[in-house]
Design an enzyme around this catalytic site. Structure first.
Site, PDB file in Angstrom:
ATOM      1  N   GLU A  47     -16.831 -43.055 -18.097  1.00  0.00           N
ATOM      2  CA  GLU A  47     -16.130 -43.896 -19.066  1.00  0.00           C
ATOM      3  C   GLU A  47     -16.872 -45.220 -19.104  1.00  0.00           C
ATOM      4  O   GLU A  47     -16.760 -46.035 -18.188  1.00  0.00           O
ATOM      5  CB  GLU A  47     -14.671 -44.113 -18.656  1.00  0.00           C
ATOM      6  CG  GLU A  47     -13.764 -42.956 -18.980  1.00  0.00           C
ATOM      7  CD  GLU A  47     -12.291 -43.325 -18.848  1.00  0.00           C
ATOM      8  OE1 GLU A  47     -11.978 -44.464 -18.405  1.00  0.00           O
ATOM      9  OE2 GLU A  47     -11.451 -42.495 -19.185  1.00  0.00           O
ATOM     10  N   ASP A  58      -6.342 -54.761 -17.037  1.00  0.00           N
ATOM     11  CA  ASP A  58      -7.287 -54.709 -15.924  1.00  0.00           C
ATOM     12  C   ASP A  58      -7.017 -55.810 -14.917  1.00  0.00           C
ATOM     13  O   ASP A  58      -6.651 -56.939 -15.277  1.00  0.00           O
ATOM     14  CB  ASP A  58      -8.729 -54.818 -16.427  1.00  0.00           C
ATOM     15  CG  ASP A  58      -9.190 -53.549 -17.108  1.00  0.00           C
ATOM     16  OD1 ASP A  58      -8.871 -52.465 -16.590  1.00  0.00           O
ATOM     17  OD2 ASP A  58      -9.860 -53.638 -18.155  1.00  0.00           O
TER      18      ASP A  58
END
Length: 281
Positions: A47, A58
């Site tokens: 990814e 994140d």
């Protein structure tokens, strides 16, 4: 014809493995060597994120990585040029490009960015933060470009959201194990506790199901395998390996090679295969 995700691992009865990295961290010339290691190490999928700042999903490790990559001047064009350069060298590794709509995709219509990503040789696109009003046009554009889509959902997602993600996962379905930011640990009960939800997803999609968030070590892969998922996605833990190597002035490629070797690959016999091999009498 678009590449299938995780077929080799499935054929061997093993858990598939995907890893997340930001394009540009490590710098692209070094990342070229790291991608070769992934391919040689039988990692199934990379990814590869187009770096963008301030991701709300994140944690600090991935955010610092994105900032380092942005400082290298890496954006969508550089990421796709990188994919185009490494694609002819790969034997089995698939590349799913992760791009934030607001930062990387909004400057072109869906038909434009879908064709550009497909032409790079990427095997799928995961669009982060795609506005609901654009979903239909986005999916039509990906279909016209022959570019598979990676969709996402949570165990706590509404039934409508889960059904939509399952219906449109033409690459694979990314099951995010828990709410919160990446790098914050395993979900309550561990990944194996996701088994009922993974089983329900099986009734909704024939595409592979990959579990991510909180997957950082060999024991986590075993737990993901027990959930019945097709693959595990390792993100922050691998990004941290790169960060530590860069800070120490050592080779991030060697460090990541050792990290992948330590993860191992659990055997995951599937229930339907057990029934076929051992028929009930």
């Amino acid at each position: 014809m678009p590449a299938e995700f995780f077929p080799e691992a499935r054929a061997r009865g093993e858990l598939g493995l995907a890893v997340f990295l930001n394009a540009g961290d490590p710098p692209l010339p070094v990342l070229t060597d790291l991608v070769a290691v992934l391919d040689e190490s039988d990692v199934d999928c990379l990814e590869l994120a187009v770096p963008f700042p301030g991701s709300p999903t994140d944690g600090p490790v991935v955010r610092r990585s994105a900032d380092r990559a942005l400082a290298e001047g890496v954006g969508l064009a550089e990421t796709l040029a990188f994919v185009a350069a490494v694609r002819p060298t790969l034997k089995r590794l698939r590349i799913a490009v992760l791009a934030d709509w607001s930062h990387s995709l909004r400057h072109a219509p869906p038909a434009g960015y879908a064709r550009t990503v497909a032409d790079s040789g990427a095997d799928a696109l995961l669009a982060h933060g795609l506005p609901p009003r654009l979903r239909t046009a986005h999916r039509e554009a990906l279909r016209d470009a022959g570019l598979p889509e990676v969709t996402t959902c949570y165990p706590e997602s509404s039934p409508a959201t889960v059904a939509e993600a399952a219906a449109h996962a033409t690459g694979y379905l990314y099951l995010v194990a828990r709410y919160g930011r990446s790098g914050a640990g395993t979900p309550p009960g561990g990944h194996a506790a996701l088994a009922p939800f993974v089983g329900a997803l099986r009734d909704l999609t024939a595409s592979p199901i990959a579990v991510g968030f909180g997957v950082s070590a060999a024991e986590d892969l075993v737990s993901v395998a027990l959930s019945g998922a097709d693959a595990a996605i390792v993100g922050s833990a691998g990004v941290a390996v790169v960060e530590r190597a860069r800070e120490a002035g050592t080779d991030p490629v060697d460090a990541y090679r050792s990290f992948i070797a330590a993860l191992g690959r659990p055997i995951t016999p599937r229930p339907e295969e057990d029934t076929r091999d051992h028929p009930q009498t």
